[in-house]
Structures are given as structure tokens and as C-alpha cells.
Design a protein around this motif. Structure first.
Motif, mmCIF file in Angstrom:
data_model
loop_
_atom_site.group_PDB
_atom_site.id
_atom_site.type_symbol
_atom_site.label_atom_id
_atom_site.label_comp_id
_atom_site.label_asym_id
_atom_site.label_seq_id
_atom_site.Cartn_x
_atom_site.Cartn_y
_atom_site.Cartn_z
ATOM 1 N N GLY A 336 -1.063 -41.179 11.473
ATOM 2 C CA GLY A 336 -0.052 -40.158 11.266
ATOM 3 C C GLY A 336 -0.644 -38.764 11.321
ATOM 4 O O GLY A 336 -1.858 -38.578 11.467
ATOM 5 N N ALA A 337 0.227 -37.757 11.196
ATOM 6 C CA ALA A 337 -0.186 -36.366 11.394
ATOM 7 C C ALA A 337 -1.010 -35.813 10.244
ATOM 8 O O ALA A 337 -1.559 -34.716 10.355
ATOM 9 N N ASP A 338 -1.105 -36.528 9.136
ATOM 10 C CA ASP A 338 -1.946 -36.067 8.032
ATOM 11 C C ASP A 338 -3.378 -36.568 8.209
ATOM 12 O O ASP A 338 -4.298 -35.796 8.467
ATOM 13 N N ALA A 339 -3.563 -37.863 8.094
ATOM 14 C CA ALA A 339 -4.909 -38.424 8.113
ATOM 15 C C ALA A 339 -5.582 -38.317 9.474
ATOM 16 O O ALA A 339 -6.808 -38.430 9.564
ATOM 17 N N SER A 340 -4.826 -38.087 10.539
ATOM 18 C CA SER A 340 -5.460 -37.932 11.846
ATOM 19 C C SER A 340 -6.293 -36.658 11.926
ATOM 20 O O SER A 340 -7.114 -36.513 12.835
#
Length: 415
Positions: A336-340
Motif C-alpha cells: 500500500g501507499a504507506d509502507a511502500s
């Protein structure tokens, strides 16, 4: 508006003989690799909003542009970086993801919730809920902030203190490249706005994750520490920021968020318990503290800070990598756009510790990850995806691109 004027400037970067090879051929020079990756990153930049993808993620993408400009003297890189900083500081405040979340104390008032929230699923994986219409042109969620003053720190606050401090660090990086005093002053203002929430409900110190004041986690406190340490080496009131850095790292170490394996878990349980919550040891939590310790060691040359940085760096090289030494997070391959965004932040911190103490194991880790990104996690457009060990999966975006670029940039320093 992709392929904006700023994107085109990146695309027009003069190419060396190595760079004119077919995109799938081997490019071995670290600077050539990073410049090619920057060209791809800028295709994700939206000149109209001054953002890439996401709010705090865009602060990190801007930091990546600055970090390359710090180690690459190419005039086109320097010009691009300066224009990106100027455009982002002018345009992004109008697209603050929750612009009324943290008004100045003198303007305290009830506010309508924007719809922005962050949290964790049942497996401890981070997720974000975006406001309806955020990222559109014009942004549908804006409530009277379309003309937000660019250099007013409150234009950058959104109710999550980690988000705030990512922007503070981003503008410190912009200051390092341009020496434009306004960027440093903005960073100080953001830090001081966040400092007003010290202490949290745990151990008479630290800050909360957000303005709800119900979570004390590692990332917000590491960022608070790191921002203070960075300011201690740049701001005129250096001693005040150094004192904040010392106070915050002393509190952090005492909390128990650093576990017995010298890895940092996600945060603390609720007060009054305030124990290590045992949630994942995300790569960015291992990295932000390293950058802060390297800066604090410059400001206050105490072997305690170098020793702690070395202990954490060596533990993380072993503890968050696969058998080949390639960094990975527990949510892979799709995060997802956080952990990536996380792994690149780790590489940024490891690069800072290497600059403080050029240990061969740090150089080896950086080179291993940069080589793996280039060989295994790149498509024909020089886009970089999330799985550094390969293969290239899914689609690349500005979070995966900017994250992987940090490994390429660090490799320039250790080549």
C-alpha cells in the motif's frame, strides 16, 4: 498534470554514454542510475498541486530530490531541485490533507473532520483513509485554505505529527541544497508547533501520534528527535534544539520501544501501561533514528550516540533483510501507499550513519540493495517497484520510485 514543465526538465537531463544504453542494459555507475530514476520519478509529479502521491509521502519524495542534489553536482539536477522546492512550497499548502486540524493556539476552535485518518489493520499493517475528493483539481476537501501562506508552518500541519515532521525534514533538506533561509525557518516553525504537545501520557515525555492524543508510537517520536537533531546543526538557536534532541532520545530509549534484538517495534501500549506493543519492526522505524543519531553526534559529539547508532544499524542490517541482504518489510510484496515508502527511509538513515562511521558492513548493505533494485526491480521505463529483491511486480508509483531511489542515492556515497 503529469509531464509538466518540471518533469520535462528532468527528461532533458544530459545523458552520459552509459545512460544512452537500452533501458534494459546494465548501467553500473550509481549517479547514472539515480539520474535515470529521477527522470522516472518526475513523471509522477503534479506541477499544479506541487505533490507526487500522498501528502506525507510527497514530503519524502521532495527529500529524495534534495538528497540526490546533495551528492550530484550536475547543474540540471541542481536547477530541477530548486524549482521543485519552490513549486511545492507555493502549491502544496492549498492541498493540505486536513488543513484545519492544528490551528494556532490563539485560533482554537471546533472543526469539521476532513475524512483523513490513519490506522492499523488486524495484522498491524498501516492504512490510510483519504478525504473525499482529495488530490483532485481543485481539491474538493479544501475549506478556506486555497490561499494558505506558503511559509506559515500551520499551512503544513494536518493533525498527524509524523506527517508534520516529514515536511519539516523535507524543508531542512531543501535548505541544505539551496541555503534559502525561508526553508529552514519553516522547518523550525513546524517543529515548534509540534513541540507544544510534549509530553505524552507515557513516561512524562514524548509526543502523541496525532491530535486525538490516544496513541504513542515510534515514528512520530523518532521524527521529533531527528528534526531537533537536524536543526541543532543548522538553526541559530542550536543549543535549544540540541537539548530537545537529547531529551527526546533519552525518553525514547527509556520507553522500551527498542526490543531485545535492538530492533524498534511500532510503539507503546495505551497509558498507563505504556509497554512495547510488539507490532512489526518496520524498516522506517529502524532508519529515522539512525539519521537523528548521526545528526546529534555532530551537534554533541558523545560516543553514546555513535555507539547506539552502530548497535541499531548492525542489528537492522541483519534483522530486516532477507538471506541475500535485501531489505524487506513484513507486509510484502504489496504494502500500500504507506509502507511502500518505508524501505527507502531506512536506506537514508543507514547512509547517514555510514557518513558518521564508514563501516564496511554499511557500505556492503547499501551496495547490495542498490544493485538488487537496479537489476531485479526495474522495468523498461526505469520505474522501480516495491519488491527490491525482485521481480518487478504490480505497478510503480512515486512512493515505490522515491523509496527505491534512496538506495541508489546512498550507493553514490559509498562507491
Amino acid at each position: 498534470m503529469k509531464f509538466s514543465l518540471l518533469s520535462i526538465l528532468a527528461l532533458l537531463l544530459p545523458l552520459t554514454a552509459a545512460q544512452t544504453q537500452n533501458a534494459t542494459a546494465s548501467v553500473t555507475d550509481p549517479t547514472d542510475r539515480a539520474e535515470l530514476a529521477l527522470t522516472a520519478l518526475q513523471t509522477f509529479y503534479n506541477e499544479s498541486t506541487g505533490l507526487w502521491l500522498g501528502w506525507w509521502q510527497s514530503a519524502n519524495a521532495m527529500t529524495v530530490v534534495a538528497n540526490l542534489a546533495k551528492v550530484d553536482s550536475n547543474p540540471k539536477i541542481q536547477s530541477l531541485a530548486a524549482q521543485v522546492f519552490a513549486n511545492t512550497v507555493a502549491k502544496a499548502p492549498a492541498h493540505n490533507i486536513d488543513p484545519n486540524a492544528e490551528p494556532p493556539l490563539k485560533k482554537k476552535r471546533k472543526r469539521a473532520m476532513s475524512g483523513y485518518d490513519k490506522g492499523y489493520d488486524e495484522n498491524g499493517i498501516p492504512f490510510t483513509t483519504l478525504p473525499k475528493g482529495w488530490g483532485e483539481i481543485p481539491s474538493a476537501h479544501i475549506r478556506g485554505r486555497a490561499n494558505a501562506p506558503a511559509f506559515d508552518p500551520y499551512s503544513w500541519l494536518d493533525g498527524f505529527y509524523d506527517d508534520d515532521l516529514w515536511w519539516a525534514l523535507g524543508y531542512i533538506a531543501a535548505y541544505d541544497v539551496t541555503k534559502k533561509a525561508e526553508y529552514l525557518t519553516l522547518s523550525e516553525g513546524i517543529f515548534n508547533a509540534v513541540a507544544r504537545v510534549w509530553p505524552s501520557s507515557c513516561g512524562n515525555g514524548g509526543i502523541f501520534w496525532n491530535s486525538k492524543k490516544n496513541v504513542v508510537n515510534a515514528i512520530a517520536n523518532e521524527l521529533f528527535f531527528s528534526t531537533a537533531a537536524h536543526l541543532a546543526n543548522r538553526a541559530s538557536d542550536a543549543n535549544t534544539y540540541a537539548n530537545w534532541a537529547v531529551k527526546s532520545i533519552d525518553w525514547f530509549v527509556a520507553t522500551g520501544m527498542i526490543n531485545n534484538a535492538s530492533l524498534i517495534n511500532d510503539g507503546l501500549t495505551s497509558a498507563p501501561d505504556c509497554k512495547n506493543n510488539g507490532l512489526p519492526t518496520w524498516s522506517y522505524n529502524q532508519g529515522v533514528i539512525l539519521g537523528g543519531l548521526a545528526e546529534l553526534y555532530k551537534a554533541r559529539p558523545n560516543s553514546t550516540y555513535m555507539n547506539l547508532a552502530n548497535r541499531l544499524a548492525k542489528a537492522s542490517i541483519e534483522g530486516i533483510a532477507n538471506k541475500a541482504g535485501v531489505i524487506q518489510d513484513p507486509c510484502g510484496p504489496l504494502c500500500g501507499a504507506d509502507a511502500s515508502q518505508f524501505k527507502g527511509i531506512y536506506m537514508r538513515g543507514l547512509q547517514a550513519v555510514y557518513a558518521m562511521n564508514p563501516d564496511p558492513s554499511y557500505a556492503a548493505s547499501i551496495k547490495t540493495n542498490a544493485d538488487s533494485v537496479w537489476a531485479n526491480d526495474r522495468n523498461a521505463k526505469n520505474q522501480l517497484s516495491i519488491q527490491w529483491a525482485g521481480p518487478f511486480i504490480g505497478t510503480a508509483n512515486s512512493t515505490t520510485q522515491s523509496s527505491a531511489m534512496e538506495a541508489l542515492i546512498a550507493a553514490i556515497v559509498v562507491k
